[in-house]
Scaffold this active site. Structure first.
Site, short mmCIF file in Angstrom:
data_model
loop_
_atom_site.label_atom_id
_atom_site.label_comp_id
_atom_site.label_asym_id
_atom_site.label_seq_id
_atom_site.Cartn_x
_atom_site.Cartn_y
_atom_site.Cartn_z
N ASN A 46 34.94 36.53 39.59
CA ASN A 46 33.63 36.21 40.20
C ASN A 46 33.21 34.75 40.01
O ASN A 46 32.59 34.17 40.90
CB ASN A 46 32.56 37.17 39.68
N GLU A 90 33.48 40.29 26.90
CA GLU A 90 32.29 40.07 27.72
C GLU A 90 32.43 40.97 28.94
O GLU A 90 33.27 40.70 29.80
CB GLU A 90 32.21 38.61 28.17
N GLY A 115 35.46 40.63 31.85
CA GLY A 115 35.83 41.49 32.98
C GLY A 115 35.05 42.78 32.91
O GLY A 115 34.00 42.86 32.26
N GLU A 159 29.93 34.45 22.91
CA GLU A 159 30.54 33.17 23.26
C GLU A 159 29.45 32.10 23.16
O GLU A 159 28.32 32.38 22.82
CB GLU A 159 31.09 33.23 24.69
N THR A 202 38.21 47.97 31.82
CA THR A 202 39.35 47.15 31.38
C THR A 202 39.16 46.73 29.92
O THR A 202 40.12 46.74 29.14
CB THR A 202 39.48 45.89 32.26
N CYS A 235 27.83 38.58 36.58
CA CYS A 235 27.52 39.60 35.58
C CYS A 235 26.06 39.53 35.16
O CYS A 235 25.50 40.51 34.67
CB CYS A 235 28.43 39.44 34.36
P1 NDP Z 1 38.58 43.34 35.65
O1 NDP Z 1 38.22 43.99 34.36
O2 NDP Z 1 39.18 44.16 36.70
O3 NDP Z 1 39.57 42.12 35.43
C1 NDP Z 1 39.30 41.03 34.56
C2 NDP Z 1 40.60 40.36 34.20
O4 NDP Z 1 41.40 41.25 33.41
C3 NDP Z 1 41.47 39.99 35.40
O5 NDP Z 1 42.18 38.81 35.12
C4 NDP Z 1 42.41 41.18 35.48
O6 NDP Z 1 43.57 40.89 36.20
C5 NDP Z 1 42.67 41.42 34.01
N1 NDP Z 1 43.14 42.76 33.66
C6 NDP Z 1 43.02 43.91 34.37
N2 NDP Z 1 43.61 44.94 33.70
C7 NDP Z 1 44.10 44.42 32.54
C8 NDP Z 1 44.81 44.97 31.43
N3 NDP Z 1 45.12 46.26 31.35
N4 NDP Z 1 45.16 44.14 30.42
C9 NDP Z 1 44.83 42.84 30.45
N5 NDP Z 1 44.18 42.25 31.48
C10 NDP Z 1 43.80 43.04 32.52
O7 NDP Z 1 37.24 42.63 36.13
P2 NDP Z 1 37.00 41.94 37.51
O8 NDP Z 1 37.98 40.84 37.70
O9 NDP Z 1 36.84 42.99 38.55
O10 NDP Z 1 35.58 41.22 37.25
C11 NDP Z 1 34.37 41.82 37.45
C12 NDP Z 1 33.82 42.36 36.14
O11 NDP Z 1 33.68 41.31 35.19
C13 NDP Z 1 32.45 42.95 36.30
O12 NDP Z 1 32.39 44.17 35.62
C14 NDP Z 1 31.54 41.94 35.64
O13 NDP Z 1 30.35 42.45 35.13
C15 NDP Z 1 32.41 41.42 34.55
N6 NDP Z 1 31.94 40.13 34.10
C16 NDP Z 1 31.33 40.02 32.87
C17 NDP Z 1 30.81 38.82 32.45
C18 NDP Z 1 30.18 38.67 31.10
O14 NDP Z 1 30.01 37.53 30.66
N7 NDP Z 1 29.82 39.73 30.41
C19 NDP Z 1 30.86 37.64 33.30
C20 NDP Z 1 31.51 37.86 34.57
C21 NDP Z 1 32.03 39.07 34.94
P3 NDP Z 1 43.63 41.30 37.78
O15 NDP Z 1 42.56 40.53 38.45
O16 NDP Z 1 44.97 40.87 38.18
O17 NDP Z 1 43.41 42.76 37.82
#
Ligand code: NDP
Length: 480
Positions: free
Chosen positions: A149, A247, A225, A460, A229, A281
């Protein structure tokens, strides 16, 4: 265009030779290919990072800081190129890339290049007996995994403090938005970052990401993420006793009291709801408004939401661009259907838009407001992460707090009131890592950043990040 991994200071194809499609969400067309990396690439990256660690960790703070400053300068000088790349990759409005994503990516490097020069440690003196001091030493090789994002913004938010503290990094950006991370590899080469200090491995979360989390010689994982995950990562990393910073998702409430500054509250609520297509987020996705101003606020919110322009994200006049992927668009649309089934009314928006021309196949959705849902409805409990908010009236302060705290998440919240006592009272009771009073996304990088409950573990930002990326060792010296 074929993107490459960045391992041991050079750009290399994936070990497997296999690539994944990279789609431009505003056109729905493949426009580049990214490495489908696996555990072999991660292994090479870890070996390069281990080789680089002794020199990087012992380099003077001043020298390390200068390298990071050079990276910041280069990001700044390439703002336009990076902003364009970010928008093409993610679908976000170009104004957001230009004013939020890329400026913040350079600020992350600049901030931590400075912060490390100010990072101290504790010392305790027991008169006549002993002195204790604490060494804060880098961990070694650490893993940084970030989402789509805010691609370069969040990637650098992890990498910069990790490097500043003297660690070497194996990092993976989201497979959906790899382009600015790839451009960062080129910037690191240009800035003279020593080989192996930062390694960027592209690919799928379940493959390349998983390999980083599972690697026994990676000492810590900093992950941003989704909550699902994050839980998976914790299940793998916790039994290995890795340090973990998670996070995760949010379902953030905006509490709008009748005594608020109406104009500021409404203008900011528009931003906090729909900035970056609601894919931040920190976006407030549950808007609670006190009864005396509920109807006025709702009607004005609808009017201003309808006035937002959704379209080609490369054109500056558009407020909203495309959602990041077809899958994500379908997920958000699914929640709009669910809202109706749950008894909600869609007051405006929620339609897939055909922008026409080269954007005819893009993933565009008009921003939506839903009314009439109970707080227990799934649309009020689950993270939708798109241009969709719910709006609900409340009577009393106690009710507002109960509604705000009534989800499994606890990342951010906003409180709108002119009553300073109320503002502080409510802030104290909200279950959230971040409370904004009469503002939103006003960030000071020195402050602790993170969530409670299902929104994550750890903080963080500022010295919190430098503490995470170092191990504290206490040394006790007895007086002779
Ligand atoms: P995901 O959890 O799907 O993915 C995040 C990252 O983790 C990506 O690089 C993804 O790769 C990777 N990933 C996925 N599965 C695994 C695994 N089993 N082991 C290790 N790495 C893995 O999140 P999104 O990319 O869909 O992002 C959106 C989410 O992030 C929302 O829920 C949002 O709220 C959260 N977020 C939280 C923030 C915070 O500061 N708290 C800030 C911004 C977002 P790939 O893309 O290849 O699947």
């Amino acid at each position: 265009m074929f993107l490459k991994n960045f391992i041991d200071g050079v750009l290399v194809p994936p070990y497997s030779g296999v690539h994944l499609d990279n789609v431009n969400p505003a056109t729905g067309k493949i426009y580049s290919y990214i490495p489908d990396s696996d555990e072999h690439d991660v292994q090479l990256a870890v070996e390069a990072a281990e080789k680089a660690f002794p020199t990087w960790s012992k380099m003077s703070i001043d020298e390390r800081s200068r390298v990071l400053m050079r990276i910041a300068d280069l990001i700044e000088s390439k703002l336009e190129e990076l902003a364009l790349a970010e928008t093409i990759d993610s679908g976000k409005a170009i104004s957001t890339s230009r004013t939020v994503d890329i400026p913040r990516a350079q600020a992350n490097f600049r901030f931590f290049a400075n912060a490390i020069t100010q990072f101290g440690s504790e010392s305790y003196h027991a008169a006549g007996e002993a002195i204790n001091y604490t060494l804060r030493q880098p961990l070694g090789v650490v893993g940084c995994i970030s989402p789509w994002n805010l691609p370069l913004y969040l990637f650098t938010w992890k990498i910069a403090p990790a490097l500043a503290a003297g660690n070497c990094v194996v990092a993976k950006p989201s497979e959906l938005t790899p382009m600015t991370a790839f451009l960062l590899s080129q910037i690191c080469i240009e800035a003279g970052l020593p080989a192996g200090v930062l390694n960027i491995v592209h690919g799928l979360g379940g493959k390349a990401g998983q390999a980083i989390v599972e690697h026994s010689r990676i000492k810590a994982i900093s992950f941003t993420g989704g909550t699902v995950t994050g839980r998976k990562i914790a299940q793998v990393a916790a039994p290995m006793f890795k340090k973990l910073s998670l996070e995760l998702g949010g379902k953030n409430p905006n509490l709008i009291f009748a005594d608020c500054n109406f104009e500021e509250a409404i203008a900011t609520t528009i931003r906090s709801s729909f900035a970056n297509n609601g894919q931040i987020c920190l976006c407030g996705s549950r808007v609670y408004v006190q009864v005396p101003i509920y109807e006025r606020f709702r009607d004005e919110l609808i009017k201003r939401t309808n006035a937002l322009k959704t379209g080609n994200p490369l054109e500056e006049q558009h407020d909203l661009g495309a959602l990041v992927s077809k899958g994500h668009l379908e997920k958000v649309q699914g929640y709009l259907e669910l809202a109706k089934a749950e008894g909600g009314t869609i007051l405006c928006g929620g339609e897939r838009l055909n922008i026409g021309g080269e954007n005819a196949e893009g993933y565009f959705l008009s921003p939506a407001i839903i009314e009439g849902l109970s707080n227990e409805a799934r649309c009020n409990q689950e993270e939708i992460f798109g241009p969709v908010i719910t709006i609900t009236p409340f009577d009393t302060e106690a009710e507002a707090i109960e509604l705000a705290n009534g989800t499994g998440y606890g990342l951010a919240s906003t409180v709108w009131t002119q009553d300073i006592s109320r503002a502080n009272r409510v802030a104290e009771q909200l279950q959230a890592g971040i409370v904004w009073i009469n503002c939103w996304m006003l960030r000071d990088l020195r402050t602790p950043f993170g969530g409670v409950k299902n929104s994550g573990v750890g903080r963080e930002g500022g010295f919190e990040a430098l503490r995470f990326f170092t191990e504290a060792k206490n040394v006790c010296v007895k007086y002779g």
